[in-house]
Design a protein around this motif. Sequence first.
Motif, PDB file in Angstrom:
ATOM      1  N   ILE A  49       0.988  -1.228   0.011  1.00 44.60           N
ATOM      2  CA  ILE A  49      -0.082  -0.076   0.101  1.00 44.60           C
ATOM      3  C   ILE A  49       0.989   1.309  -0.070  1.00 44.60           C
ATOM      4  O   ILE A  49       0.467   2.318  -0.636  1.00 44.60           O
ATOM      5  N   ASP A  50       2.010   1.056   0.525  1.00 42.82           N
ATOM      6  CA  ASP A  50       2.884   2.565   0.801  1.00 42.82           C
ATOM      7  C   ASP A  50       3.461   2.711  -0.785  1.00 42.82           C
ATOM      8  O   ASP A  50       3.408   3.991  -1.175  1.00 42.82           O
ATOM      9  N   ARG A  53       0.602   4.257  -2.755  1.00 41.92           N
ATOM     10  CA  ARG A  53       0.214   5.844  -2.547  1.00 41.92           C
ATOM     11  C   ARG A  53       1.393   6.680  -2.994  1.00 41.92           C
ATOM     12  O   ARG A  53       1.135   7.646  -3.686  1.00 41.92           O
ATOM     13  N   ALA A  55       2.970   6.078  -5.700  1.00 39.24           N
ATOM     14  CA  ALA A  55       2.969   6.101  -7.069  1.00 39.24           C
ATOM     15  C   ALA A  55       1.867   7.108  -7.311  1.00 39.24           C
ATOM     16  O   ALA A  55       2.176   7.906  -8.453  1.00 39.24           O
ATOM     17  N   LEU A  80       2.894   1.989 -11.311  1.00 36.91           N
ATOM     18  CA  LEU A  80       3.452   0.709 -10.804  1.00 36.91           C
ATOM     19  C   LEU A  80       3.601  -0.297 -11.803  1.00 36.91           C
ATOM     20  O   LEU A  80       4.590  -0.959 -11.980  1.00 36.91           O
ATOM     21  N   GLU A  83       6.600   0.460 -13.873  1.00 37.68           N
ATOM     22  CA  GLU A  83       7.824   0.397 -12.855  1.00 37.68           C
ATOM     23  C   GLU A  83       8.312  -1.119 -12.785  1.00 37.68           C
ATOM     24  O   GLU A  83       9.508  -1.233 -12.948  1.00 37.68           O
ATOM     25  N   ALA A 106       3.367 -12.464 -11.318  1.00 39.28           N
ATOM     26  CA  ALA A 106       2.969 -11.794 -10.007  1.00 39.28           C
ATOM     27  C   ALA A 106       2.976 -12.912  -8.789  1.00 39.28           C
ATOM     28  O   ALA A 106       2.812 -14.125  -9.356  1.00 39.28           O
ATOM     29  N   ALA A 125      -0.318  -3.861   8.516  1.00 37.36           N
ATOM     30  CA  ALA A 125       1.016  -3.325   8.527  1.00 37.36           C
ATOM     31  C   ALA A 125       1.908  -3.300   9.770  1.00 37.36           C
ATOM     32  O   ALA A 125       2.997  -2.897   9.710  1.00 37.36           O
ATOM     33  N   ARG A 126       1.113  -3.916  10.835  1.00 32.57           N
ATOM     34  CA  ARG A 126       1.575  -3.988  12.025  1.00 32.57           C
ATOM     35  C   ARG A 126       2.679  -5.065  12.023  1.00 32.57           C
ATOM     36  O   ARG A 126       2.706  -6.148  11.467  1.00 32.57           O
ATOM     37  N   ARG A 153       5.225  10.392   5.110  1.00 31.08           N
ATOM     38  CA  ARG A 153       4.010  10.608   5.729  1.00 31.08           C
ATOM     39  C   ARG A 153       3.841  11.611   6.738  1.00 31.08           C
ATOM     40  O   ARG A 153       2.836  11.447   7.635  1.00 31.08           O
ATOM     41  N   PHE A 172       4.812  -0.487  13.232  1.00 34.25           N
ATOM     42  CA  PHE A 172       4.145  -0.569  11.877  1.00 34.25           C
ATOM     43  C   PHE A 172       5.207  -0.391  10.624  1.00 34.25           C
ATOM     44  O   PHE A 172       6.294   0.326  11.069  1.00 34.25           O
ATOM     45  N   THR A 181      13.678   1.365  -0.284  1.00 37.41           N
ATOM     46  CA  THR A 181      14.595   0.177  -0.506  1.00 37.41           C
ATOM     47  C   THR A 181      13.770  -1.339  -0.401  1.00 37.41           C
ATOM     48  O   THR A 181      14.387  -2.386  -0.638  1.00 37.41           O
ATOM     49  N   GLY A 182      12.555  -1.362  -0.065  1.00 41.42           N
ATOM     50  CA  GLY A 182      11.999  -2.514   0.078  1.00 41.42           C
ATOM     51  C   GLY A 182      11.947  -3.037   1.413  1.00 41.42           C
ATOM     52  O   GLY A 182      11.210  -4.250   1.791  1.00 41.42           O
TER      53      GLY A 182
ATOM     54  N   MET B   1      18.215  -1.661  -4.448  1.00 39.24           N
ATOM     55  CA  MET B   1      17.369  -1.704  -5.407  1.00 39.24           C
ATOM     56  C   MET B   1      17.736  -1.112  -6.403  1.00 39.24           C
ATOM     57  O   MET B   1      18.071   0.157  -6.396  1.00 39.24           O
ATOM     58  N   LEU B   6       9.841   5.841  -8.802  1.00 35.27           N
ATOM     59  CA  LEU B   6       8.491   5.971  -9.198  1.00 35.27           C
ATOM     60  C   LEU B   6       8.536   7.138 -10.028  1.00 35.27           C
ATOM     61  O   LEU B   6       8.953   8.154  -9.379  1.00 35.27           O
ATOM     62  N   LYS B   9       8.791   7.148 -15.451  1.00 36.07           N
ATOM     63  CA  LYS B   9       8.351   6.450 -16.508  1.00 36.07           C
ATOM     64  C   LYS B   9       6.937   7.282 -16.810  1.00 36.07           C
ATOM     65  O   LYS B   9       6.316   7.505 -16.051  1.00 36.07           O
ATOM     66  N   VAL B  38      -1.637 -11.966 -15.124  1.00 29.41           N
ATOM     67  CA  VAL B  38      -1.388 -11.501 -13.778  1.00 29.41           C
ATOM     68  C   VAL B  38      -2.863 -11.021 -13.013  1.00 29.41           C
ATOM     69  O   VAL B  38      -2.681 -10.436 -11.872  1.00 29.41           O
ATOM     70  N   LEU B 115      -3.647  13.304   3.657  1.00 36.44           N
ATOM     71  CA  LEU B 115      -2.727  13.164   2.559  1.00 36.44           C
ATOM     72  C   LEU B 115      -3.270  12.080   1.548  1.00 36.44           C
ATOM     73  O   LEU B 115      -2.834  12.069   0.263  1.00 36.44           O
ATOM     74  N   THR B 167      -2.844   9.610   9.003  1.00 34.44           N
ATOM     75  CA  THR B 167      -1.672   9.534   8.438  1.00 34.44           C
ATOM     76  C   THR B 167      -0.927   8.087   8.356  1.00 34.44           C
ATOM     77  O   THR B 167       0.012   8.091   7.479  1.00 34.44           O
TER      78      THR B 167
END
Lengths: 228, 224
Positions: A49-50, A53, A55, A80, A83, A106, A125-126, A153, A172, A181-182, B1, B6, B9, B38, B115, B167
Motif C-alpha cells: 500500500i505504501d 500511495r 505512485a 506501478l 515501474e 505476479a 502493516a503491524r 507520511r 508498523f 528500499t523494500g 534496489m 517512481l 516513466k 497476472v 494525505l 496519516t
Amino acid sequence: MHGIHDLGGMHGFGPIDVHEDPHDHFPEPWQRPLFGLVLAMGASGLWNIDMARAARETMPAADYLASGYYDHWWHGLVALLLEKGVVTSEELAAATPPADPAPASAPRVLHPDQVPAVLAKGATARREPAGPPKFRPGDRVRVRNARPAGHTRTPRYCLGKVGEVALHHGAFVFPDSVVATGDPDPQHCYAVRFTAAELFGPDGDPKAEVMIDLWAPYLLPAGEAAHD
Amino acid sequence: MDAPPLGSKQVPRFHDLPPDEKAARVDALIQLLARKGVLDPAAIDTIVATYEQDVGPRNGAHVVAKAWTDPAYLDWLRRDATAAIASLGYGGRQGEDMVVVENSPDRHNMTVCTLCSCYPWPVLGIPPDWYKAEPYRSRAVLDPRGVLAEFGVTLAPEVEVRVWDSTAELRYLVIPMRPAGTEGWDVADLARLVTRDSMIGTALALDPARLDPADLPASAGGRA
C-alpha cells in the motif's frame, strides 16, 4: 515528498460538495471496473500500500488538481505497472491490447472465490518492533523538519511543530523505508496531539486540536532543534 | 534496489479524456493484464459487488449501537477496537487496526486523511467523494468548525473539537453521542439513528424527535 497530495491546512479549494449520492460510488461507468482492478492488483503481491500511495503522489501537481480521485488511482496503477515491468509503454499505447503480449508474473493472482477471504483478512502493516519505544504517552515531541524527496507520511503542516504523545499504537511498516528500499523497517508509531494554535498560530481554533499519527523517526524530543 | 524511481516513466495521458475513452482504456488494461497472466478479470466483479452490497455504514452503525447499549462491549472497544469490531463480523482491508474515539458533551471528534483517503472500510464502506476531495482534506484540520458548519452542524463554542488525521495505518471510528429520548431502544432500532457521517464526525446521530412518527421503531412506541 511534500507534493500536491499533502493538502492539510491549505486554503482555496472552495466549498465541500456535501450533496453527493450516498448510493452511487461510481458516477462514471469506468470508475467501477477500475476500482475492482486496483484492488485485485493490490492483492497481487507486486507492491504494497505504501508503494501504491507513493505512485499516486507522482502524478504531476497540475494534473492532480485538475482530475478526480479515480484518475489518481489510474495514474498510480499505471505508474506501478510500468515501474515493475508488468506492462510496457508500447502495450499501453496500442489502441487495442495485443492478442499475445509478453507474459508477466505476479506472486499471486486473485480469483473470485478467494475475494471474500482476502478482503476480510486484509493485510495489516503491524509488525514486531526492532526495539523498545523511544517515546511514551505524555512525552513532548517535535516533528523533525525535513523535506525528503522520497515517499514520507509527515504532513507539511506539522513540520517543526511541538506536540504531546497521546497514544502509542505499536510498530508498523515504515513507509519511507519500504518505498525507498523494500525494507519494511518496522518503527513505533504514535498519535501525537497538537493544539491548533501550535499548528496554525492565531488562526487556529483555540478550542481545537489535531491528532496526527507519526512514526518515531519523524519525531525528536521537544527540547531538540527541529533538524539535525 | 535498482528499480527506477517512481514516476520516472511517463504515464500516458488519461485524466482529461472523455468518460467513454477512459472506459475503453480501463477495459483494454484489464484485457492486457489478463492475457499476461497476472489478473483474473472475474475477481473484479466480485470485489465491486462486495463493497456495493455487503460492506457499508450499516456495519459501523451496528458497532455504535451496541456500544451505546452494552458497557462491557464499549470497554472492549476502548481496549481493543479491532477485536471488538471483528467479534461482530467486520474486519479486513483498510480496517486491520482500528481505534474508536468517543464524542461527549465536552468533545467532538472528526476524522480526515489530509494525505490521501484513509478510511475504515470494513465499518463504513467506500469513502464518500467529499472525503477524498481537496476541500475537505485541506480544511478539516485548519477550520474544523467551519467545515462542520458546511455539513449543517453547529457545536457550542465551549465544545472542544479533536480532528484525527489518519496519516498511518490506524483507522478511526467516531462513536457519536447517543441521542436523548432513546431509552429502552434495542440495538437494531438505535442503529437506524447512526449515519455514515456521524461516524466520520461530520454529523451528529439522528434525533428521534425529528423523525417522522411512522419511522419510529416499535421499541420506541412507533408503528415501524
